[in-house]
Design an enzyme around this catalytic site. Structure first.
Site, PDB file in Angstrom:
ATOM      1  N   ASN A   1       0.827  -1.218   0.000  1.00 27.04           N
ATOM      2  CA  ASN A   1       0.000   0.000   0.000  1.00 27.04           C
ATOM      3  C   ASN A   1       0.861   1.268   0.000  1.00 27.04           C
ATOM      4  OD1 ASN A   1       0.938   0.159   2.596  1.00 27.04           O
ATOM      5  ND2 ASN A   1      -1.063   0.117   3.596  1.00 27.04           N
TER       6      ASN A   1
ATOM      7  N   PHE B   1       6.088  -9.411   4.222  1.00 21.47           N
ATOM      8  CA  PHE B   1       6.813  -8.328   4.906  1.00 21.47           C
ATOM      9  C   PHE B   1       5.874  -7.236   5.408  1.00 21.47           C
ATOM     10  CE2 PHE B   1      10.036  -9.700   1.699  1.00 21.47           C
ATOM     11  CZ  PHE B   1      11.078  -9.995   2.553  1.00 21.47           C
TER      12      PHE B   1
ATOM     13  N   SER C   1      10.873 -11.227  14.345  1.00 18.55           N
ATOM     14  CA  SER C   1      11.943 -10.365  14.859  1.00 18.55           C
ATOM     15  C   SER C   1      12.518 -10.970  16.127  1.00 18.55           C
ATOM     16  CB  SER C   1      11.326  -8.999  15.175  1.00 18.55           C
ATOM     17  OG  SER C   1      12.178  -8.242  15.979  1.00 18.55           O
TER      18      SER C   1
ATOM     19  N   THR D   1      12.937  -9.488  18.592  1.00 15.66           N
ATOM     20  CA  THR D   1      12.239  -8.850  19.701  1.00 15.66           C
ATOM     21  C   THR D   1      11.319  -9.840  20.430  1.00 15.66           C
ATOM     22  OG1 THR D   1      11.087  -6.829  20.333  1.00 15.66           O
ATOM     23  CG2 THR D   1      10.234  -7.949  18.417  1.00 15.66           C
TER      24      THR D   1
ATOM     25  N   TYR E   1       4.677  -3.493  19.509  1.00 17.83           N
ATOM     26  CA  TYR E   1       5.188  -4.045  18.246  1.00 17.83           C
ATOM     27  C   TYR E   1       5.564  -5.520  18.428  1.00 17.83           C
ATOM     28  CZ  TYR E   1       8.544  -5.172  14.592  1.00 17.83           C
ATOM     29  OH  TYR E   1       9.220  -5.805  13.597  1.00 17.83           O
TER      30      TYR E   1
ATOM     31  N   LYS F   1       4.112  -9.226  16.750  1.00 17.45           N
ATOM     32  CA  LYS F   1       4.921 -10.282  16.098  1.00 17.45           C
ATOM     33  C   LYS F   1       4.669 -11.620  16.779  1.00 17.45           C
ATOM     34  CE  LYS F   1       6.868  -8.008  12.845  1.00 17.45           C
ATOM     35  NZ  LYS F   1       6.506  -8.293  11.462  1.00 17.45           N
TER      36      LYS F   1
ATOM     37  N   ASP G   1      15.234  -0.311  26.033  1.00 19.49           N
ATOM     38  CA  ASP G   1      16.381  -0.954  25.365  1.00 19.49           C
ATOM     39  C   ASP G   1      16.969  -2.081  26.221  1.00 19.49           C
ATOM     40  OD1 ASP G   1      16.402   0.401  23.010  1.00 19.49           O
ATOM     41  OD2 ASP G   1      18.166   1.634  23.449  1.00 19.49           O
TER      42      ASP G   1
HETATM   43  P1  NAD Z   1       9.337  -1.252   5.668  1.00 17.49           P
HETATM   44  O1  NAD Z   1       8.408  -0.349   6.393  1.00 17.49           O
HETATM   45  O2  NAD Z   1      10.434  -0.660   4.881  1.00 17.49           O
HETATM   46  O3  NAD Z   1       8.506  -2.230   4.713  1.00 17.49           O
HETATM   47  C1  NAD Z   1       7.192  -2.640   5.000  1.00 17.49           C
HETATM   48  C2  NAD Z   1       6.383  -2.499   3.726  1.00 17.49           C
HETATM   49  O4  NAD Z   1       5.041  -2.924   3.978  1.00 17.49           O
HETATM   50  C3  NAD Z   1       6.305  -1.059   3.221  1.00 17.49           C
HETATM   51  O5  NAD Z   1       6.557  -1.044   1.837  1.00 17.49           O
HETATM   52  C4  NAD Z   1       4.873  -0.639   3.531  1.00 17.49           C
HETATM   53  O6  NAD Z   1       4.402   0.321   2.604  1.00 17.49           O
HETATM   54  C5  NAD Z   1       4.146  -1.965   3.443  1.00 17.49           C
HETATM   55  N1  NAD Z   1       2.913  -2.040   4.242  1.00 17.49           N
HETATM   56  C6  NAD Z   1       2.747  -1.691   5.540  1.00 17.49           C
HETATM   57  N2  NAD Z   1       1.480  -1.925   5.932  1.00 17.49           N
HETATM   58  C7  NAD Z   1       0.839  -2.450   4.855  1.00 17.49           C
HETATM   59  C8  NAD Z   1      -0.476  -2.890   4.625  1.00 17.49           C
HETATM   60  N3  NAD Z   1      -1.408  -2.829   5.590  1.00 17.49           N
HETATM   61  N4  NAD Z   1      -0.796  -3.365   3.406  1.00 17.49           N
HETATM   62  C9  NAD Z   1       0.123  -3.410   2.404  1.00 17.49           C
HETATM   63  N5  NAD Z   1       1.388  -2.997   2.571  1.00 17.49           N
HETATM   64  C10 NAD Z   1       1.752  -2.523   3.779  1.00 17.49           C
HETATM   65  O7  NAD Z   1       9.916  -2.283   6.760  1.00 17.49           O
HETATM   66  P2  NAD Z   1      11.089  -3.334   6.629  1.00 17.49           P
HETATM   67  O8  NAD Z   1      12.221  -2.862   7.469  1.00 17.49           O
HETATM   68  O9  NAD Z   1      11.334  -3.685   5.216  1.00 17.49           O
HETATM   69  O10 NAD Z   1      10.427  -4.553   7.400  1.00 17.49           O
HETATM   70  C11 NAD Z   1       9.740  -5.580   6.720  1.00 17.49           C
HETATM   71  C12 NAD Z   1       9.173  -6.558   7.754  1.00 17.49           C
HETATM   72  O11 NAD Z   1      10.226  -7.072   8.554  1.00 17.49           O
HETATM   73  C13 NAD Z   1       8.178  -5.924   8.717  1.00 17.49           C
HETATM   74  O12 NAD Z   1       7.145  -6.856   8.973  1.00 17.49           O
HETATM   75  C14 NAD Z   1       8.995  -5.695   9.964  1.00 17.49           C
HETATM   76  O13 NAD Z   1       8.209  -5.724  11.141  1.00 17.49           O
HETATM   77  C15 NAD Z   1       9.941  -6.885   9.926  1.00 17.49           C
HETATM   78  N6  NAD Z   1      11.200  -6.645  10.655  1.00 17.49           N
HETATM   79  C16 NAD Z   1      11.948  -5.533  10.365  1.00 17.49           C
HETATM   80  C17 NAD Z   1      13.119  -5.293  11.072  1.00 17.49           C
HETATM   81  C18 NAD Z   1      13.935  -4.045  10.826  1.00 17.49           C
HETATM   82  O14 NAD Z   1      14.693  -3.653  11.713  1.00 17.49           O
HETATM   83  N7  NAD Z   1      13.842  -3.410   9.663  1.00 17.49           N
HETATM   84  C19 NAD Z   1      13.544  -6.207  12.046  1.00 17.49           C
HETATM   85  C20 NAD Z   1      12.759  -7.337  12.290  1.00 17.49           C
HETATM   86  C21 NAD Z   1      11.589  -7.554  11.587  1.00 17.49           C
HETATM   87  C1  WQD Z   2      20.602  -0.307  18.218  1.00  9.89           C
HETATM   88  C2  WQD Z   2      21.505   0.195  19.349  1.00  9.89           C
HETATM   89  C3  WQD Z   2      20.422   1.696  20.875  1.00  9.89           C
HETATM   90  C4  WQD Z   2      19.808   4.941  17.975  1.00  9.89           C
HETATM   91  C5  WQD Z   2      14.972  -2.144  16.840  1.00  9.89           C
HETATM   92  C6  WQD Z   2      13.673  -2.772  17.284  1.00  9.89           C
HETATM   93  C7  WQD Z   2      13.684  -4.248  16.984  1.00  9.89           C
HETATM   94  C8  WQD Z   2      14.026  -4.508  15.508  1.00  9.89           C
HETATM   95  C9  WQD Z   2      15.250  -3.776  15.066  1.00  9.89           C
HETATM   96  C10 WQD Z   2      12.035  -4.742  14.191  1.00  9.89           C
HETATM   97  C11 WQD Z   2      20.816   0.230  20.711  1.00  9.89           C
HETATM   98  C12 WQD Z   2      21.530   2.411  20.134  1.00  9.89           C
HETATM   99  C13 WQD Z   2      20.169   3.750  18.573  1.00  9.89           C
HETATM  100  C14 WQD Z   2      20.457   6.139  18.372  1.00  9.89           C
HETATM  101  C15 WQD Z   2      21.793   4.854  19.922  1.00  9.89           C
HETATM  102  N1  WQD Z   2      12.992  -4.053  14.636  1.00  9.89           N
HETATM  103  N2  WQD Z   2      21.143   3.712  19.539  1.00  9.89           N
HETATM  104  N3  WQD Z   2      21.433   6.049  19.334  1.00  9.89           N
HETATM  105  O1  WQD Z   2      16.554  -1.063  19.311  1.00  9.89           O
HETATM  106  O2  WQD Z   2      18.178  -2.942  18.739  1.00  9.89           O
HETATM  107  O3  WQD Z   2      16.041  -2.766  17.547  1.00  9.89           O
HETATM  108  O4  WQD Z   2      15.149  -2.382  15.436  1.00  9.89           O
HETATM  109  O5  WQD Z   2      11.705  -5.851  14.497  1.00  9.89           O
HETATM  110  O6  WQD Z   2      12.425  -4.744  17.312  1.00  9.89           O
HETATM  111  O7  WQD Z   2      13.528  -2.564  18.689  1.00  9.89           O
HETATM  112  O8  WQD Z   2      17.787  -1.092  17.075  1.00  9.89           O
HETATM  113  O9  WQD Z   2      19.021   0.529  15.719  1.00  9.89           O
HETATM  114  O10 WQD Z   2      17.261   1.361  17.326  1.00  9.89           O
HETATM  115  O11 WQD Z   2      19.384   0.453  18.234  1.00  9.89           O
HETATM  116  O12 WQD Z   2      22.666   4.827  20.794  1.00  9.89           O
HETATM  117  O13 WQD Z   2      20.148   7.236  17.893  1.00  9.89           O
HETATM  118  O14 WQD Z   2      21.868   1.556  19.071  1.00  9.89           O
HETATM  119  O15 WQD Z   2      20.360   2.122  22.202  1.00  9.89           O
HETATM  120  O16 WQD Z   2      21.787  -0.130  21.674  1.00  9.89           O
HETATM  121  P1  WQD Z   2      17.150  -1.946  18.308  1.00  9.89           P
HETATM  122  P2  WQD Z   2      18.325   0.382  17.019  1.00  9.89           P
END
Ligand code: NAD
Ligand code: WQD
Length: 339
Positions: free
Chosen positions: A32, A80, A124, A126, A148, A152, A294
């Site tokens: 979307n 995703f 994740s 998390t 969040y 998950k 954190d």
């Molecule tokens: P992102 O936001 O860049 O990508 C998510 C995509 O999904 C976007 O293109 C967004 O437009 C689309 N989207 C969101 N809601 C939608 C909906 N209701 N319908 C259709 N499309 C929708 O995020 P990302 O970093 O690429 O993450 C992808 C997946 O991986 C997510 O589920 C996220 O929770 C998970 N994840 C990300 C991280 C991270 O740190 N980036 C870590 C662990 C897990």
């Molecule tokens: C990394 C480290 C901060 C920013 C998050 C989500 C997790 C997953 C990945 C989706 C930590 C430190 C950060 C800054 C800093 N997402 N930091 N100054 O918190 O490990 O994970 O993204 O699933 O669920 O919680 O990632 O990149 O935010 O932080 O010192 O401006 O950097 O304290 O130690 P995090 P992050």
């Protein structure tokens, strides 16, 4: 083989589309564009020299979703689509449950109706909550410390329940650690809107001169230099893990949760120093208080991914920083700025 990729225009999705196309698979993206730009998909095409199909739509719209899935002819789904900002999830939990949990339910319903039962889900690290032992293995107890993470965990539980009711599903739950980096071409990368929450994009914006200094959230953790330790994983390695997961599901039924991490912990200051070397730019820091919620340190045991998928991370911190820097320099304002 056609793969239906929800959220395929996003950060991890766009890199995964590149790897899927390079592996000879066909791709239909369903997104979307709530947190991404269609331009990312144009760049996927130019990196690979291949076409992909893209449908604009919301996974919560079951009718549109089912139609797009049926029209695509896909046999496998990578999911995703979802919202991922921890702070935002605490402010507006219902929006997160709606997008991440209800959205996934709509997807599973459509898949069941169309008898498409192969799914790779973005989970994740998390979901492990406060570490009871490290590295986290997939057997570590699950818990969530924010909304969040709860979404998950709710989806993971939904997938396990669906599998228990019907063992013909093939489900891979991939638990990502900290995805960073960009495609080495500099054409696609992470494009956060507003002030970045995550460390790597913030550091990159300091190096390019868009922000004055990095706030280091705490230097009194029980870690070697006092700053937080995480398992950073190059997004191209992560994307390659999805290709391996799709190939694994072609061969195996089951419902498996699998860590995708490098298996190495790096501190905030390790990353800052690596970025300074890669970019040749200073990254000034100011130490502030700990960020609420954190954890001090965690990293993955990635051996199950190696054993089941034949996957392990290949790119180290230097490549993560060099590729982020290339993306940041070529696209100082993200996709909206053009190239
Ligand atoms: P992102 O936001 O860049 O990508 C998510 C995509 O999904 C976007 O293109 C967004 O437009 C689309 N989207 C969101 N809601 C939608 C909906 N209701 N319908 C259709 N499309 C929708 O995020 P990302 O970093 O690429 O993450 C992808 C997946 O991986 C997510 O589920 C996220 O929770 C998970 N994840 C990300 C991280 C991270 O740190 N980036 C870590 C662990 C897990
Ligand atoms: C990394 C480290 C901060 C920013 C998050 C989500 C997790 C997953 C990945 C989706 C930590 C430190 C950060 C800054 C800093 N997402 N930091 N100054 O918190 O490990 O994970 O993204 O699933 O669920 O919680 O990632 O990149 O935010 O932080 O010192 O401006 O950097 O304290 O130690 P995090 P992050």
């Amino acid at each position: 083989m056609m793969i239906f990729v929800t959220g395929g225009a996003g950060y991890i999705g766009s890199h995964t589309c590149v790897e899927l196309l390079n592996a000879g698979m066909d791709v239909t993206v369903f997104d979307n564009f709530s947190n991404s730009q269609a331009e990312a998909l144009e760049r996927v095409k130019s990196i690979t020299g291949k076409q992909l199909r893209s449908v604009e739509g919301d996974i919560r719209d079951g009718v549109a979703l089912k139609k797009a899935l049926a029209d695509s002819g896909a046999t496998s789904v990578i999911h995703f689509a979802g919202l991922k900002a921890v702070g935002e999830s605490e402010v507006d939990p219902l929006r997160y449950y709606d997008n991440n949990v209800v959205g996934t339910m709509r997807l599973l319903e459509s898949m069941r109706e169309l008898n498409i039962k192969q799914l790779v889900f973005s989970s994740s690290a998390t979901v492990y909550g406060v570490p009871q032992f490290l590295p986290y293995t997939e057997k570590h107890p699950l818990s969530a410390t924010n909304t969040y993470g709860q979404t998950k965990l709710a989806v993971e539980n939904m997938l396990r329940d669906v599998y228990r009711s019907d063992a013909s599903w093939r489900l891979a739950i991939l638990r990502y650690f900290n995805p960073v980096g960009a495609h080495p071409t500099g054409l696609i990368g992470e494009d956060p809107q507003g002030v970045p929450n995550n460390l790597m994009p913030y550091v990159a914006q300091v190096a390019v001169g868009r922000r004055e200094f990095l706030n280091v959230w705490g230097n009194d953790y029980p870690t070697p230099d006092g700053t937080g330790v995480r398992d950073y994983i190059h997004v191209v390695d992560l994307a390659a893990g999805h290709v391996k997961a799709v190939q694994f599901l072609e061969r195996n039924a089951g419902c498996n949760a699998i860590n995708l991490g490098a298996g190495v912990g790096h501190s905030v200051l390790d990353l800052v120093h690596a970025f300074e070397s890669a970019s040749g730019k200073p990254v000034p820091v100011k130490v502030g208080p700990r960020r609420s919620g954190d954890l001090d340190a965690y990293w993955a045991d990635p051996s199950l991914a190696r054993d089941l998928l034949g996957w392990s991370a290949e790119r180290g911190m230097e490549a993560m920083c060099l590729d982020t820097w290339k993306w940041q320099q070529s696209n100082p304002n993200g996709y909206k700025g053009g190239i």
